[in-house]
Design an enzyme around this catalytic site. Structure first.
Site, PDB file in Angstrom:
ATOM      1  N   GLU A 283       0.193   1.718   4.143  1.00 36.46           N
ATOM      2  CA  GLU A 283       0.616   1.934   2.760  1.00 36.46           C
ATOM      3  C   GLU A 283      -0.252   2.946   2.017  1.00 36.46           C
ATOM      4  O   GLU A 283      -0.709   2.687   0.905  1.00 36.46           O
ATOM      5  CB  GLU A 283       0.609   0.584   2.035  1.00 36.46           C
ATOM      6  CG  GLU A 283      -0.770  -0.090   1.875  1.00 36.46           C
ATOM      7  CD  GLU A 283      -1.191  -0.998   3.011  1.00 36.46           C
ATOM      8  OE1 GLU A 283      -0.762  -0.782   4.155  1.00 36.46           O
ATOM      9  OE2 GLU A 283      -1.980  -1.932   2.761  1.00 36.46           O
ATOM     10  N   HIS A 307       8.284  -3.046   3.209  1.00 39.81           N
ATOM     11  CA  HIS A 307       6.964  -3.676   3.234  1.00 39.81           C
ATOM     12  C   HIS A 307       5.893  -2.723   2.701  1.00 39.81           C
ATOM     13  O   HIS A 307       5.136  -3.064   1.788  1.00 39.81           O
ATOM     14  CB  HIS A 307       6.641  -4.114   4.672  1.00 39.81           C
ATOM     15  CG  HIS A 307       5.279  -4.709   4.834  1.00 39.81           C
ATOM     16  ND1 HIS A 307       5.052  -6.073   4.825  1.00 39.81           N
ATOM     17  CD2 HIS A 307       4.068  -4.135   5.001  1.00 39.81           C
ATOM     18  CE1 HIS A 307       3.768  -6.306   4.981  1.00 39.81           C
ATOM     19  NE2 HIS A 307       3.134  -5.143   5.084  1.00 39.81           N
ATOM     20  N   GLU A 308       5.851  -1.522   3.251  1.00 40.58           N
ATOM     21  CA  GLU A 308       4.807  -0.573   2.819  1.00 40.58           C
ATOM     22  C   GLU A 308       5.002  -0.182   1.364  1.00 40.58           C
ATOM     23  O   GLU A 308       4.034  -0.022   0.619  1.00 40.58           O
ATOM     24  CB  GLU A 308       4.776   0.664   3.731  1.00 40.58           C
ATOM     25  CG  GLU A 308       4.630   0.364   5.235  1.00 40.58           C
ATOM     26  CD  GLU A 308       3.518  -0.613   5.590  1.00 40.58           C
ATOM     27  OE1 GLU A 308       2.530  -0.729   4.841  1.00 40.58           O
ATOM     28  OE2 GLU A 308       3.645  -1.291   6.640  1.00 40.58           O
ATOM     29  N   HIS A 311       3.567  -2.725  -0.963  1.00 45.92           N
ATOM     30  CA  HIS A 311       2.107  -2.609  -1.117  1.00 45.92           C
ATOM     31  C   HIS A 311       1.726  -1.713  -2.300  1.00 45.92           C
ATOM     32  O   HIS A 311       0.578  -1.765  -2.757  1.00 45.92           O
ATOM     33  CB  HIS A 311       1.482  -2.028   0.150  1.00 45.92           C
ATOM     34  CG  HIS A 311       1.134  -3.032   1.205  1.00 45.92           C
ATOM     35  ND1 HIS A 311       0.339  -4.133   0.967  1.00 45.92           N
ATOM     36  CD2 HIS A 311       1.442  -3.071   2.539  1.00 45.92           C
ATOM     37  CE1 HIS A 311       0.180  -4.810   2.111  1.00 45.92           C
ATOM     38  NE2 HIS A 311       0.850  -4.198   3.077  1.00 45.92           N
ATOM     39  N   GLU A 330      -1.269  -9.058   2.028  1.00 47.54           N
ATOM     40  CA  GLU A 330      -0.155  -9.101   2.970  1.00 47.54           C
ATOM     41  C   GLU A 330       0.869 -10.206   2.673  1.00 47.54           C
ATOM     42  O   GLU A 330       2.060 -10.005   2.862  1.00 47.54           O
ATOM     43  CB  GLU A 330      -0.667  -9.212   4.404  1.00 47.54           C
ATOM     44  CG  GLU A 330      -1.506  -8.002   4.855  1.00 47.54           C
ATOM     45  CD  GLU A 330      -0.757  -6.673   4.846  1.00 47.54           C
ATOM     46  OE1 GLU A 330       0.494  -6.667   4.801  1.00 47.54           O
ATOM     47  OE2 GLU A 330      -1.430  -5.624   4.877  1.00 47.54           O
ATOM     48  N   ASP A 387     -11.098  -6.072  11.833  1.00 55.75           N
ATOM     49  CA  ASP A 387      -9.921  -5.704  12.609  1.00 55.75           C
ATOM     50  C   ASP A 387      -9.572  -6.759  13.669  1.00 55.75           C
ATOM     51  O   ASP A 387      -8.419  -6.906  14.056  1.00 55.75           O
ATOM     52  CB  ASP A 387     -10.177  -4.352  13.275  1.00 55.75           C
ATOM     53  CG  ASP A 387      -8.885  -3.716  13.719  1.00 55.75           C
ATOM     54  OD1 ASP A 387      -7.989  -3.588  12.876  1.00 55.75           O
ATOM     55  OD2 ASP A 387      -8.776  -3.386  14.922  1.00 55.75           O
ATOM     56  N   TYR A 395       0.088 -12.766   6.652  1.00 58.69           N
ATOM     57  CA  TYR A 395       1.425 -12.276   6.324  1.00 58.69           C
ATOM     58  C   TYR A 395       2.391 -13.430   6.092  1.00 58.69           C
ATOM     59  O   TYR A 395       3.017 -13.539   5.045  1.00 58.69           O
ATOM     60  CB  TYR A 395       1.973 -11.424   7.484  1.00 58.69           C
ATOM     61  CG  TYR A 395       1.252 -10.114   7.702  1.00 58.69           C
ATOM     62  CD1 TYR A 395       0.033 -10.072   8.357  1.00 58.69           C
ATOM     63  CD2 TYR A 395       1.808  -8.915   7.276  1.00 58.69           C
ATOM     64  CE1 TYR A 395      -0.622  -8.866   8.580  1.00 58.69           C
ATOM     65  CE2 TYR A 395       1.159  -7.698   7.498  1.00 58.69           C
ATOM     66  CZ  TYR A 395      -0.049  -7.681   8.152  1.00 58.69           C
ATOM     67  OH  TYR A 395      -0.694  -6.494   8.358  1.00 58.69           O
TER      68      TYR A 395
HETATM   69  N1  BES Z   1      -1.745  -2.571   5.802  1.00 57.43           N
HETATM   70  C1  BES Z   1      -1.052  -2.969   6.971  1.00 57.43           C
HETATM   71  C2  BES Z   1      -1.626  -2.382   8.229  1.00 57.43           C
HETATM   72  C3  BES Z   1      -3.066  -2.771   8.511  1.00 57.43           C
HETATM   73  C4  BES Z   1      -3.504  -4.063   8.334  1.00 57.43           C
HETATM   74  C5  BES Z   1      -3.944  -1.832   8.978  1.00 57.43           C
HETATM   75  C6  BES Z   1      -4.832  -4.394   8.599  1.00 57.43           C
HETATM   76  C7  BES Z   1      -5.262  -2.157   9.234  1.00 57.43           C
HETATM   77  C8  BES Z   1      -5.709  -3.444   9.045  1.00 57.43           C
HETATM   78  C9  BES Z   1       0.438  -2.622   6.880  1.00 57.43           C
HETATM   79  O1  BES Z   1       0.966  -2.798   5.609  1.00 57.43           O
HETATM   80  C10 BES Z   1       1.184  -3.551   7.780  1.00 57.43           C
HETATM   81  O2  BES Z   1       1.130  -4.720   7.550  1.00 57.43           O
HETATM   82  N2  BES Z   1       1.874  -3.028   8.781  1.00 57.43           N
HETATM   83  C11 BES Z   1       2.659  -3.798   9.719  1.00 57.43           C
HETATM   84  C12 BES Z   1       4.122  -3.742   9.401  1.00 57.43           C
HETATM   85  C13 BES Z   1       4.616  -4.793   8.487  1.00 57.43           C
HETATM   86  C14 BES Z   1       6.123  -4.652   8.342  1.00 57.43           C
HETATM   87  C15 BES Z   1       4.265  -6.191   8.880  1.00 57.43           C
HETATM   88  C16 BES Z   1       2.500  -3.161  11.090  1.00 57.43           C
HETATM   89  O3  BES Z   1       1.897  -2.102  11.181  1.00 57.43           O
HETATM   90  O4  BES Z   1       2.989  -3.723  12.050  1.00 57.43           O
HETATM   91 ZN    ZN Z   2       1.135  -4.824   5.035  1.00 52.46          ZN
END
Ligand code: BES
Ligand code: ZN
Length: 617
Positions: A283, A307-308, A311, A330, A387, A395
């Site tokens: 995002e 989703h993005e 955010h 999330e 991470d 989520y």
């Molecule tokens: N912000 C997250 C990606 C993220 C989370 C990067 C934690 C680094 C550390 C992003 O918004 C996200 O949640 N992406 C998901 C997709 C979403 C539809 C659940 C993904 O990348 O799968």
């Molecule tokens: Zn997210």
């Protein structure tokens, strides 16, 4: 409204993943040269202080794998002029490197300092950056992109790398070498729509953002508008497909604004990255980065964009104070995403997303175990790589908390609360305790609060009793088809009832197939429904583990191809796991990984090295 006695707002916690300390740094000036030959970014980060320092003051910034050159203190005149020659060089120290947190850069700013400039360069192995050779893109030019969340911004600039610290920024980015004039640079800021012949770009982000939302991408990119304030950037050969896929973007933004208040970031654009992008989406303010694996050709995977986009409120406006509060980013975003999708495509569609999400949640909870603290909403990640500690719980359990509130107080009250929450805490940090206090004071009556039992949600494992369970009528038809298969109906005979199925119904179908299917069974399914040759990455990722378990060889080449091409960790981890578990799979997994690894971002290799090569690496 409840009559609560005014309680003091709990103080914000310290961030266990940042060394940063010292005076407020409200503004960043970044000047970077992008060198594809050396695979480095080199230049300077100038941090402006809120006020001129009256006395000498220590400052600590986060860095990791950076080579620091000069550090220069600027008085107010030098800070205004921004001249490279102005200012006074000052000494600095770097602490011993920590593998996860990097090194603290410690300075003593002299009295009279208004800004501090740090000259530096990144290392070719900088974890946030992925430098792609032309062959790793859809075109014939090199590509660079960053991924800063959670704590990787420090690998490409010295900064206070904590989600609780915000700053506005401006940046001068210059593309060096023979590619200059061919490559477009984009940041999480106001963006150009055409390539500059001299390779120089200027960016401004006038809204204060945390470091994890800093982003840069450089590549042979074209732009196509989707609406007045929305558009898509992609490699030229991908642009047409991408603009078809995201045609609803404008309507998504309108739906989001109608739900929870104005979009505060100017434009909302998308950037479709090369397939090695390690996430589905990120995002980055003004410009969401997305994986091209959502270009299914039928607009079926666009909930990821919702989703993005969500955010832009939950996360980018109201930001988790530390990574322990990740669920505030999330959980709200998943709830918001499904509300947007419901608005655009109706309740039955959103119900399918919710059921699939709950299935993911139960799967993750099973993996983590019924008493695992990793299933609490509030995390305790001190001493760990965030991470590794961030998972589906934030989520889907987070979303279920909001659905529970919806059930408890009704949508009108909840929606008013969320709108007010985003407005009241815009551009601020939020942590779990503050949220709990705010919720109890402004939304819930004492009776509702005791019914909710917030502590069980925040600091208890699993799901508290009373969490709603989603139901999808469209999935009932899928269940009926699965039942017919189980009692011997040939797959081909199911064709007529599946013609209108969406990607979500197929996903539910594939997840519902028994693990005992043989290669012959899979062959029949494949003949009827062509899974192996599907262009839908979600379906492929659900199909391949079945194929591996059954030893269904006709899927081997497609799987190999997928693993070599796609860098999205969410797909790679279960696929390599399934491959490792197959007979003779370890050698095959390691050989595939050896070939594919150069195509993966560090975020993916970090996880996969341990999984595929063993902990020794
Ligand atoms: N912000 C997250 C990606 C993220 C989370 C990067 C934690 C680094 C550390 C992003 O918004 C996200 O949640 N992406 C998901 C997709 C979403 C539809 C659940 C993904 O990348 O799968
Ligand atoms: Zn997210």
């Amino acid at each position: 409204m409840p009559t609560a006695s005014p309680r003091p707002t709990p103080p914000l916690p310290a961030d266990p993943h940042s060394y940063a300390q010292g005076p407020a740094l409200p503004h960043l000036r970044l000047a970077l040269a992008v060198d594809f030959g050396q695979q480095t970014l080199a230049g300077s980060a100038t941090w402006l202080l809120a006020e001129l320092l009256a006395t000498a003051t220590p400052l600590v910034l986060d860095t990791r794998d950076l080579t620091i050159g000069q550090v220069v203190a600027l008085d107010s005149k030098a800070a205004r002029a921004g001249l490279a020659s102005a200012g006074t060089a000052i000494p600095y120290t770097l602490t011993a490197p920590d593998a996860v947190l990097g090194q603290a850069l410690r300075l003593e700013l002299p009295a009279g300092t208004q800004a501090v400039r740090i000259d530096y360069r990144t290392s070719p192995g900088a974890a946030a950056l992925q430098w792609l050779a032309p062959a790793q893109t859809a075109g014939t030019h090199p590509f660079l992109f960053t991924q800063s969340q959670a704590i990787l911004a420090r690998t490409w600039l010295p900064c206070p790398d904590s989600p609780g610290r915000r700053f506005t920024y401006e940046a001068e980015v210059e593309v060096l070498g023979s590619e200059r004039g061919q490559l477009l640079a984009l940041m999480s800021a106001d963006n150009p729509q055409t390539t500059a012949p001299d390779g120089r770009y200027h960016f401004r982000q006038p809204q204060p953002v945390p470091a994890y939302l800093l982003a840069l991408a450089v590549g042979r990119l074209d732009f196509a508008p989707l609406g007045d304030h929305t558009g898509i950037y992609a490699e030229p050969t991908t642009l047409l497909r991408a603009s078809y896929e995201f045609a609803a973007l404008d309507r998504m933004v309108a739906a989001a604004e109608q739900l929870y208040g104005p979009y505060r970031w100017g434009r909302y654009d998308l950037l479709a990255l090369p397939a090695s992008f390690p996430f589905g989406g990120m995002e980055n303010p003004c410009i969401t980065f997305v994986t091209p694996t959502i270009l299914a050709g039928d607009r079926s995977l666009t909930s990821l964009v919702a989703h993005e986009l969500a955010h832009s409120w939950s996360g980018n406006l109201v930001t988790n104070a530390t990574w322990n509060d990740f669920w505030l980013n999330e959980g709200f975003t998943v709830y918001f995403e499904r509300r947007i999708m419901e608005q655009l495509y109706g309740r039955p569609y959103a119900e399918m997303l919710q059921v699939l999400g709950e299935a993911d949640l139960h799967h993750t909870m099973q993996e983590l175990g019924p008493t695992s603290p990793a299933t609490h909403l509030r995390l305790h990640l001190a001493g760990r790589d965030p991470d590794d500690g961030l998972n589906d719980i934030a989520y889907e359990k987070g979303c279920l908390l909001l659905l529970t509130l919806e059930q408890l107080v009704g949508r009108p009250r909840l929606d008013a609360f969320i709108t007010e929450y985003f407005a009241r805490f815009a551009f601020q940090s939020m942590d779990t305790d503050r949220f709990a206090a705010y919720l109890t004071e402004t939304l819930l009556t004492p009776a509702e609060a005791s019914q909710l039992n917030l502590p069980a949600w925040l600091d208890g494992p699993g799901l508290p009793p009373g969490a709603p369970v989603a139901h999808s009528a469209r999935f009932d038809a899928v269940a009926a088809a699965l039942a017919r298969l189980a009692t011997g109906t040939a797959p081909i005979a199911l064709q007529p009832i599946t013609t209108e199925w969406s990607s979500q119904e197929w996903e539910h179908f594939l997840r519902g197939l028994p693990p005992t299917l043989t290669a012959t069974n899979l062959g029949r399914l494949d003949e009827a429904f062509h899974f192996t040759t599907s262009g839908n990455a979600e379906l492929l990722a659900a199909w391949f583990p079945l194929a591996l378990r059954a030893g269904y060889a006709p899927a081997d080449a497609a799987l190999e191809n997928f693993l070599r091409y796609v860098g999205r960790r969410k797909f790679l981890v279960p696929l390599y796991r399934a491959l490792l578990a197959a007979p003779g799979g370890r050698a095959r997994a390691q050989e595939t990984y050896r070939l594919a690894r150069p195509n993966y971002h560090s975020v993916a290799t970090n996880t996969l090295d341990a999984l595929v090569l063993g902990e020794a690496h």
